[in-house]
Enzyme design. Structure first.
Site, PDB file in Angstrom:
ATOM      1  N   ARG A 167       0.855  -1.185   0.000  1.00 15.84           N
ATOM      2  CA  ARG A 167       0.000   0.000   0.000  1.00 15.84           C
ATOM      3  C   ARG A 167       0.892   1.236   0.000  1.00 15.84           C
ATOM      4  O   ARG A 167       1.990   1.219   0.593  1.00 15.84           O
ATOM      5  CB  ARG A 167      -0.908   0.031   1.226  1.00 15.84           C
ATOM      6  CG  ARG A 167      -2.096  -0.913   1.161  1.00 15.84           C
ATOM      7  CD  ARG A 167      -3.151  -0.489   0.135  1.00 15.84           C
ATOM      8  NE  ARG A 167      -4.306  -1.359   0.151  1.00 15.84           N
ATOM      9  CZ  ARG A 167      -4.540  -2.357  -0.698  1.00 15.84           C
ATOM     10  NH1 ARG A 167      -3.688  -2.622  -1.662  1.00 15.84           N
ATOM     11  NH2 ARG A 167      -5.653  -3.075  -0.611  1.00 15.84           N
ATOM     12  N   HIS A 190      -1.669   0.775  -9.751  1.00 18.73           N
ATOM     13  CA  HIS A 190      -2.333  -0.130  -8.799  1.00 18.73           C
ATOM     14  C   HIS A 190      -3.030  -1.290  -9.519  1.00 18.73           C
ATOM     15  O   HIS A 190      -4.225  -1.505  -9.341  1.00 18.73           O
ATOM     16  CB  HIS A 190      -3.329   0.633  -7.914  1.00 18.73           C
ATOM     17  CG  HIS A 190      -3.686  -0.151  -6.672  1.00 18.73           C
ATOM     18  ND1 HIS A 190      -3.989   0.428  -5.476  1.00 18.73           N
ATOM     19  CD2 HIS A 190      -3.785  -1.487  -6.455  1.00 18.73           C
ATOM     20  CE1 HIS A 190      -4.263  -0.493  -4.569  1.00 18.73           C
ATOM     21  NE2 HIS A 190      -4.145  -1.675  -5.158  1.00 18.73           N
TER      22      HIS A 190
HETATM   23  P1  NAP Z   1      -1.475 -11.559   4.299  1.00 15.63           P
HETATM   24  O1  NAP Z   1      -1.624 -12.976   3.877  1.00 15.63           O
HETATM   25  O2  NAP Z   1      -2.366 -11.043   5.370  1.00 15.63           O
HETATM   26  O3  NAP Z   1       0.048 -11.361   4.704  1.00 15.63           O
HETATM   27  C1  NAP Z   1       0.512 -10.243   5.369  1.00 15.63           C
HETATM   28  C2  NAP Z   1       1.962 -10.463   5.748  1.00 15.63           C
HETATM   29  O4  NAP Z   1       2.470  -9.266   6.368  1.00 15.63           O
HETATM   30  C3  NAP Z   1       2.128 -11.595   6.773  1.00 15.63           C
HETATM   31  O5  NAP Z   1       3.304 -12.310   6.511  1.00 15.63           O
HETATM   32  C4  NAP Z   1       2.275 -10.832   8.095  1.00 15.63           C
HETATM   33  O6  NAP Z   1       3.037 -11.515   9.073  1.00 15.63           O
HETATM   34  C5  NAP Z   1       3.029  -9.611   7.627  1.00 15.63           C
HETATM   35  N1  NAP Z   1       2.869  -8.496   8.567  1.00 15.63           N
HETATM   36  C6  NAP Z   1       1.724  -7.860   8.906  1.00 15.63           C
HETATM   37  N2  NAP Z   1       1.983  -6.887   9.797  1.00 15.63           N
HETATM   38  C7  NAP Z   1       3.315  -6.932  10.034  1.00 15.63           C
HETATM   39  C8  NAP Z   1       4.203  -6.204  10.864  1.00 15.63           C
HETATM   40  N3  NAP Z   1       3.761  -5.212  11.644  1.00 15.63           N
HETATM   41  N4  NAP Z   1       5.503  -6.533  10.861  1.00 15.63           N
HETATM   42  C9  NAP Z   1       5.965  -7.538  10.087  1.00 15.63           C
HETATM   43  N5  NAP Z   1       5.184  -8.272   9.269  1.00 15.63           N
HETATM   44  C10 NAP Z   1       3.881  -7.971   9.245  1.00 15.63           C
HETATM   45  O7  NAP Z   1      -1.683 -10.570   3.062  1.00 15.63           O
HETATM   46  P2  NAP Z   1      -1.474 -10.884   1.507  1.00 15.63           P
HETATM   47  O8  NAP Z   1      -2.643 -11.598   0.949  1.00 15.63           O
HETATM   48  O9  NAP Z   1      -0.139 -11.470   1.322  1.00 15.63           O
HETATM   49  O10 NAP Z   1      -1.518  -9.392   0.929  1.00 15.63           O
HETATM   50  C11 NAP Z   1      -0.615  -8.404   1.390  1.00 15.63           C
HETATM   51  C12 NAP Z   1      -1.032  -7.030   0.919  1.00 15.63           C
HETATM   52  O11 NAP Z   1      -0.799  -6.873  -0.484  1.00 15.63           O
HETATM   53  C13 NAP Z   1      -2.527  -6.713   1.028  1.00 15.63           C
HETATM   54  O12 NAP Z   1      -2.887  -6.355   2.356  1.00 15.63           O
HETATM   55  C14 NAP Z   1      -2.673  -5.548   0.077  1.00 15.63           C
HETATM   56  O13 NAP Z   1      -2.412  -4.333   0.747  1.00 15.63           O
HETATM   57  C15 NAP Z   1      -1.553  -5.783  -0.952  1.00 15.63           C
HETATM   58  N6  NAP Z   1      -2.093  -6.111  -2.298  1.00 15.63           N
HETATM   59  C16 NAP Z   1      -1.810  -5.281  -3.326  1.00 15.63           C
HETATM   60  C17 NAP Z   1      -2.262  -5.581  -4.601  1.00 15.63           C
HETATM   61  C18 NAP Z   1      -1.897  -4.722  -5.764  1.00 15.63           C
HETATM   62  O14 NAP Z   1      -2.417  -4.913  -6.853  1.00 15.63           O
HETATM   63  N7  NAP Z   1      -1.003  -3.791  -5.605  1.00 15.63           N
HETATM   64  C19 NAP Z   1      -3.015  -6.739  -4.825  1.00 15.63           C
HETATM   65  C20 NAP Z   1      -3.290  -7.560  -3.744  1.00 15.63           C
HETATM   66  C21 NAP Z   1      -2.819  -7.239  -2.476  1.00 15.63           C
HETATM   67  P3  NAP Z   1       2.547 -12.931   9.693  1.00 15.63           P
HETATM   68  O15 NAP Z   1       2.620 -13.919   8.552  1.00 15.63           O
HETATM   69  O16 NAP Z   1       3.528 -13.215  10.742  1.00 15.63           O
HETATM   70  O17 NAP Z   1       1.143 -12.709  10.175  1.00 15.63           O
HETATM   71  C1  GLV Z   2      -5.575  -4.742  -4.180  1.00 18.17           C
HETATM   72  O1  GLV Z   2      -4.909  -3.804  -3.912  1.00 18.17           O
HETATM   73  C2  GLV Z   2      -6.000  -5.710  -3.236  1.00 18.17           C
HETATM   74  O2  GLV Z   2      -5.874  -5.479  -2.026  1.00 18.17           O
HETATM   75  O3  GLV Z   2      -6.504  -6.764  -3.680  1.00 18.17           O
END
Ligand code: NAP
Ligand code: GLV
Length: 311
Positions: free
Chosen positions: A226, A274
């Site tokens: 983000r 994005h």
């Molecule tokens: P997720 O499965 O919830 O994974 C989040 C990761 O971040 C986990 O490994 C978590 O640690 C870690 N984390 C959270 N808070 C932390 C902190 N304070 N310190 C260290 N590590 C921390 O999420 P995801 O599905 O991988 O997605 C991640 C993010 O990608 C989404 O929230 C979204 O903002 C972004 N995204 C962007 C797009 C785009 O098109 N640009 C698309 C999809 C998603 P733990 O494993 O230890 O809990």
């Molecule tokens: C996109 O940014 C998502 O969170 O899926």
């Protein structure tokens, strides 16, 4: 009360979802926000960036479905109904395209494609140069659903990969770190910092000058988490003083990126609007339906959000 779904998306996307979900289950009653009739009828809200305060108007809500991986757009609503479970998208199609975005941009930066495009436009044949792929060391912030997929994809094409998360992971061939000391250790061995963290108070502004200064000089920054996680003026300062050599950014503090933002014209920054990884409609519609049936049948939910942790 009719079991009814209210859907809120932008542009024509809602129509596509409604068509696909009706095709999969013709018995579903779906109403497109804001034309939802009596809000008491609605038990499920499917949302992407619903205006704050709107979710509070549904008194019988049983489930909130984020039509994205991130849930910051729901959790930032101070009036959202308490105690209603929130689920989000965890989809292998999305994870694969996120891997492609990081791979593409790491290679674009490593192979200096912007520089070679510029030379080509001037019909200049440059002297030979060797690219040392062994010098690429990727450090991923966030080893969650997407981060792990990305790490494994980058490792599979021969890049060195390590990752940092709140809790340490046990991943084959991928060094995992946690805590502030773990982050510092990873940064000292990282020249491509790749962010895939969720937007929470703990991750806001995490990529700042102090972090860049712990990386080897001439490193790169990539962000598809983000925009709030990157301190944008600090990136410009680090680019100007040479600590950071280039960046690839998909997310920004303000979106759409304002027309007068310096990132637009900075040749050291690769930009995408994005869409590093889009939700893949046919797969996502099935995931949404599965969760709709699960909440109505008291079955476990997929992609359940921990509202205390904020992701
Ligand atoms: P997720 O499965 O919830 O994974 C989040 C990761 O971040 C986990 O490994 C978590 O640690 C870690 N984390 C959270 N808070 C932390 C902190 N304070 N310190 C260290 N590590 C921390 O999420 P995801 O599905 O991988 O997605 C991640 C993010 O990608 C989404 O929230 C979204 O903002 C972004 N995204 C962007 C797009 C785009 O098109 N640009 C698309 C999809 C998603 P733990 O494993 O230890 O809990
Ligand atoms: C996109 O940014 C998502 O969170 O899926």
């Amino acid at each position: 009360m009719l079991p009814t779904i209210s859907i809120k998306l932008e542009g024509e996307t809602a129509e596509h979802y409604i068509c696909e979900m009706r095709r999969l289950d013709p018995c579903l009653e779906i109403r497109e926000w804001p034309d939802i009739g009596n809000p008491e009828d609605v038990d499920i809200a499917m949302v992407w960036k619903m205006p704050h305060g709107e979710l509070a108007k549904f008194p019988n809500l049983k489930l909130i479905i984020s039509m994205a991986a991130g849930v910051d757009h729901v959790l930032s609503d101070p009036d959202r109904p308490e105690g209603v479970p929130i689920v989000r998208v965890t989809d292998p199609h999305m994870a694969r395209s996120m891997g492609h975005w990081f791979l593409m941009n790491i290679l674009r930066l490593h192979r200096e494609t912007a520089h070679y495009d510029k030379l080509r436009s001037q019909k200049i044949w440059p002297p030979e140069i060797a690219f040392d792929t062994d010098s690429v060391s990727v450090g991923i912030l966030g080893l969650g659903y997407l981060g792990v997929h990305v790490a494994q994809m980058l490792k599979a094409v021969g890049l060195r990969v390590q990752g940092w998360s709140r809790t340490e992971k046990n991943l084959d061939g991928i060094h995992s770190f946690s805590g502030r000391a773990g982050l510092d250790h990873m940064l000292s061995n990282t020249n491509y910092l790749a962010c895939l963290l969720p937007n929470t108070p703990a991750t806001e502004g995490i990529m700042d000058l102090s972090v860049f200064n712990k990386m080897p000089r001439g490193s790169y920054v990539l962000n598809a988490g983000r925009g709030s996680q990157l301190v944008e003026p600090d990136l410009l300062e680090a680019l100007n003083n040479g600590q950071i050599k280039g960046a690839a950014l998909d997310v920004f503090k303000t979106e759409p990126l304002p027309k007068d933002h310096p990132f637009w014209t900075d040749p050291r920054i690769l930009l995408t609007p994005h869409h590093a990884a889009e939700v893949f409609l046919p797969a996502a519609a099935k995931i949404f339906l599965k969760n709709i049936y699960s909440i109505r049948n008291n079955q476990p939910l997929m992609g359940l959000v921990n509202q205390e942790l904020g992701y």
